[in-house]
Design a protein around this motif. Structure first.
Motif, mmCIF file in Angstrom:
data_model
loop_
_atom_site.group_PDB
_atom_site.id
_atom_site.type_symbol
_atom_site.label_atom_id
_atom_site.label_comp_id
_atom_site.label_asym_id
_atom_site.label_seq_id
_atom_site.Cartn_x
_atom_site.Cartn_y
_atom_site.Cartn_z
ATOM 1 N N ARG A 120 -73.875 -80.589 4.280
ATOM 2 C CA ARG A 120 -72.923 -80.802 5.397
ATOM 3 C C ARG A 120 -73.065 -82.067 5.968
ATOM 4 N NH1 ARG A 120 -73.833 -76.560 9.920
ATOM 5 N NH2 ARG A 120 -73.149 -75.299 8.477
ATOM 6 N N HIS A 121 -74.624 -82.485 6.032
ATOM 7 C CA HIS A 121 -74.615 -83.915 6.659
ATOM 8 C C HIS A 121 -74.234 -84.827 5.840
ATOM 9 C CE1 HIS A 121 -78.287 -82.133 9.218
ATOM 10 N NE2 HIS A 121 -76.911 -81.730 9.806
ATOM 11 N N TRP A 122 -74.173 -84.890 4.540
ATOM 12 C CA TRP A 122 -73.958 -85.953 3.590
ATOM 13 C C TRP A 122 -72.432 -86.154 3.464
ATOM 14 C CZ3 TRP A 122 -75.686 -89.881 1.002
ATOM 15 C CH2 TRP A 122 -74.909 -90.319 -0.276
ATOM 16 N N VAL A 123 -71.686 -85.151 3.551
ATOM 17 C CA VAL A 123 -70.244 -85.064 3.774
ATOM 18 C C VAL A 123 -69.837 -85.952 4.891
ATOM 19 C CG1 VAL A 123 -68.129 -83.685 3.748
ATOM 20 C CG2 VAL A 123 -70.041 -83.165 2.215
ATOM 21 N N LYS A 124 -70.290 -85.529 5.903
ATOM 22 C CA LYS A 124 -70.156 -86.332 7.223
ATOM 23 C C LYS A 124 -70.353 -87.587 7.336
ATOM 24 C CE LYS A 124 -71.136 -85.936 12.184
ATOM 25 N NZ LYS A 124 -71.950 -85.263 13.297
ATOM 26 N N ASP A 125 -71.531 -88.075 6.533
ATOM 27 C CA ASP A 125 -72.087 -89.363 6.754
ATOM 28 C C ASP A 125 -71.356 -90.294 5.636
ATOM 29 O OD1 ASP A 125 -74.168 -88.768 8.322
ATOM 30 O OD2 ASP A 125 -75.854 -88.670 6.680
ATOM 31 N N MET A 126 -70.821 -89.604 4.609
ATOM 32 C CA MET A 126 -70.075 -90.304 3.868
ATOM 33 C C MET A 126 -68.547 -90.652 4.146
ATOM 34 S SD MET A 126 -69.058 -89.422 -0.384
ATOM 35 C CE MET A 126 -68.161 -88.087 0.042
ATOM 36 N N LYS A 127 -67.948 -89.642 4.946
ATOM 37 C CA LYS A 127 -66.658 -89.685 5.538
ATOM 38 C C LYS A 127 -66.750 -90.769 6.745
ATOM 39 C CE LYS A 127 -63.157 -87.050 7.890
ATOM 40 N NZ LYS A 127 -62.760 -85.573 8.228
ATOM 41 N N THR A 128 -67.748 -90.762 7.516
ATOM 42 C CA THR A 128 -67.805 -91.779 8.323
ATOM 43 C C THR A 128 -67.900 -93.104 7.766
ATOM 44 O OG1 THR A 128 -68.917 -90.243 10.163
ATOM 45 C CG2 THR A 128 -69.371 -92.418 10.698
ATOM 46 N N ALA A 129 -68.822 -93.331 6.862
ATOM 47 C CA ALA A 129 -68.879 -94.552 6.411
ATOM 48 C C ALA A 129 -67.661 -95.006 5.637
ATOM 49 C CB ALA A 129 -69.981 -94.578 5.452
ATOM 50 N N MET A 130 -67.012 -94.165 5.243
ATOM 51 C CA MET A 130 -65.808 -94.609 4.383
ATOM 52 C C MET A 130 -64.752 -94.899 5.462
ATOM 53 S SD MET A 130 -65.635 -91.792 1.266
ATOM 54 C CE MET A 130 -63.694 -92.005 0.806
ATOM 55 N N GLU A 131 -64.579 -94.218 6.693
ATOM 56 C CA GLU A 131 -63.719 -94.367 7.499
ATOM 57 C C GLU A 131 -63.990 -95.902 8.186
ATOM 58 O OE1 GLU A 131 -64.176 -91.372 10.557
ATOM 59 O OE2 GLU A 131 -62.648 -90.044 9.400
ATOM 60 N N ARG A 132 -65.225 -96.398 8.482
ATOM 61 C CA ARG A 132 -65.513 -97.523 8.716
ATOM 62 C C ARG A 132 -65.347 -98.655 8.043
ATOM 63 N NH1 ARG A 132 -71.623 -95.894 10.520
ATOM 64 N NH2 ARG A 132 -71.183 -95.058 12.748
ATOM 65 N N LEU A 133 -65.213 -98.374 6.716
ATOM 66 C CA LEU A 133 -64.749 -99.464 5.769
ATOM 67 C C LEU A 133 -63.222 -99.579 5.492
ATOM 68 C CD1 LEU A 133 -68.080 -99.123 3.154
ATOM 69 C CD2 LEU A 133 -67.366 -101.115 4.539
ATOM 70 N N LYS A 134 -62.543 -98.540 6.113
ATOM 71 C CA LYS A 134 -61.136 -98.396 6.109
ATOM 72 C C LYS A 134 -60.838 -98.256 4.582
ATOM 73 C CE LYS A 134 -60.297 -101.800 9.717
ATOM 74 N NZ LYS A 134 -59.656 -102.822 10.126
ATOM 75 N N VAL A 135 -61.462 -97.011 3.944
ATOM 76 C CA VAL A 135 -61.327 -96.432 2.749
ATOM 77 C C VAL A 135 -60.651 -95.150 2.803
ATOM 78 C CG1 VAL A 135 -62.409 -95.531 0.642
ATOM 79 C CG2 VAL A 135 -63.400 -97.805 1.734
ATOM 80 N N ASP A 136 -59.480 -95.111 2.126
ATOM 81 C CA ASP A 136 -58.627 -93.798 2.151
ATOM 82 C C ASP A 136 -59.622 -92.438 1.763
ATOM 83 O OD1 ASP A 136 -56.823 -91.728 1.193
ATOM 84 O OD2 ASP A 136 -55.425 -92.968 1.361
ATOM 85 N N PRO A 137 -59.571 -91.514 2.411
ATOM 86 C CA PRO A 137 -60.446 -90.405 1.690
ATOM 87 C C PRO A 137 -60.097 -89.756 0.287
ATOM 88 C CG PRO A 137 -59.227 -89.714 3.974
ATOM 89 C CD PRO A 137 -58.886 -91.151 3.414
ATOM 90 N N VAL A 138 -58.936 -90.318 -0.082
ATOM 91 C CA VAL A 138 -58.827 -89.767 -1.496
ATOM 92 C C VAL A 138 -59.649 -90.543 -2.653
ATOM 93 C CG1 VAL A 138 -56.773 -89.907 -3.538
ATOM 94 C CG2 VAL A 138 -56.364 -89.315 -0.963
ATOM 95 N N PHE A 139 -60.201 -91.763 -1.962
ATOM 96 C CA PHE A 139 -61.126 -92.640 -2.566
ATOM 97 C C PHE A 139 -62.291 -91.793 -3.017
ATOM 98 C CE2 PHE A 139 -64.714 -95.485 -2.751
ATOM 99 C CZ PHE A 139 -64.191 -96.834 -3.452
ATOM 100 N N ALA A 140 -62.932 -90.896 -2.421
ATOM 101 C CA ALA A 140 -63.992 -90.074 -2.735
ATOM 102 C C ALA A 140 -63.921 -89.351 -4.159
ATOM 103 C CB ALA A 140 -64.488 -89.150 -1.630
ATOM 104 N N GLU A 141 -62.460 -89.041 -4.472
ATOM 105 C CA GLU A 141 -62.453 -88.120 -5.764
ATOM 106 C C GLU A 141 -61.980 -88.981 -6.786
ATOM 107 O OE1 GLU A 141 -63.659 -85.173 -5.696
ATOM 108 O OE2 GLU A 141 -63.960 -85.501 -3.617
ATOM 109 N N ARG A 142 -61.827 -90.349 -6.657
ATOM 110 C CA ARG A 142 -61.532 -91.198 -7.821
ATOM 111 C C ARG A 142 -62.477 -91.475 -8.590
ATOM 112 N NH1 ARG A 142 -58.088 -96.206 -5.076
ATOM 113 N NH2 ARG A 142 -58.236 -96.816 -7.291
#
Length: 255
Positions: A120-142
């Motif tokens: 749960r914490h990991w998903v939140k941390d990864m999502k937050t870091a991606m948002e800060r780097l302006k990365v599309d959420p779909v990026f995680a599944e590529r």
């Protein structure tokens, strides 16, 4: 405070005509909370230093030492160096077909820490870091770096560094191939990691443009496999106006 100590490091690579020495006696100290810019012309040994420290098999250390917190870094395997706290952001990140970014990052974090992070914490941390780097959420599944643009590859490298939280980050020409907008985003990511951790940064670059966004504490000029001069941020400003010619000429005169 952790330290990375490099003493009289000599490194060679194998060529068709035999071994060729690239690093010819490098001395360098980096402490946590410090940012060191490694600058110099093409072929000066900057990337060789990065990959030698990371343990790339192409580069053979012929003499000298590199220690992380007093431990012999050169005697460790690549994965052991990573667990000791060393991170390399590659100039040319490789594609890993069949492995998604999310699986790659969580597997890397598990390998570094010795246990899997709380999901749960990991998903939140990864999502937050991606948002800060302006990365599309779909990026995680590529798949890792597969079909990524140059900017996406470099953002992924900084995303790794932010989530893995190493003691020392070596950024090998992270600015290469980036347009102005991507450069700003990547630089903001590096600065955020610096502000939120005790990381020491070795920032390898040809140009001063990234140093407009990431202010170094120390600047080292590499020429012909050696450190030709050291100074503060003002040295980078001088390089911007003068270039590397006088260092190259001086090295040629000594050869």
């Amino acid at each position: 405070m952790s330290t990375l100590e490099i003493r009289d490091l000599h490194v060679s690579v194998e060529t068709e005509s035999g071994p060729k020495e690239i690093l010819r006696g490098v001395d360098l100290d980096i402490s946590q909370n410090e940012t060191h810019a490694i600058m110099g012309p093409n072929g000066s040994g900057k990337s060789t230093l990065a990959y030698s420290l990371a343990g790339h098999p192409k580069y053979k250390v012929t003499s000298g030492t590199a220690k992380l917190d007093g431990e012999d870094l050169l005697s460790l395997s690549v994965d052991e160096r990573a667990r000791a706290g060393l991170f390399l952001a590659m100039q040319y990140p490789v594609e890993v077909p069949g492995v998604t970014v999310s699986n790659f990052l969580r597997s890397a974090k598990t390998a570094i820490d010795g246990e899997a992070p709380n999901l749960r914490h990991w998903v939140k941390d990864m999502k937050t870091a991606m948002e800060r780097l302006k990365v599309d959420p779909v990026f995680a599944e590529r798949n890792v770096n597969e079909g990524f643009s140059g900017g996406e590859k470099k953002r992924h490298e900084i995303l790794q560094m932010e989530l893995l939280q190493p003691k020392f980050g070596i950024l090998d020409e992270t600015d290469s191939g980036l347009d102005v907008d991507a450069l700003k985003v990547v630089s903001e990511g590096v600065n955020r990691v610096r502000e939120n951790s005790d990381i020491g940064i070795m920032l390898i670059t040809h140009y001063t443009r990234i140093l407009r966004y990431i202010t170094p504490d120390h600047v080292h000029v590499f020429v012909a496999g050696r450190v030709a001069e050291e100074g503060g941020p003002e040295l980078a400003d001088r390089l911007e106006s003068e270039g590397y010619d006088r260092y190259v000429q001086a090295a040629a005169a000594k050869a």
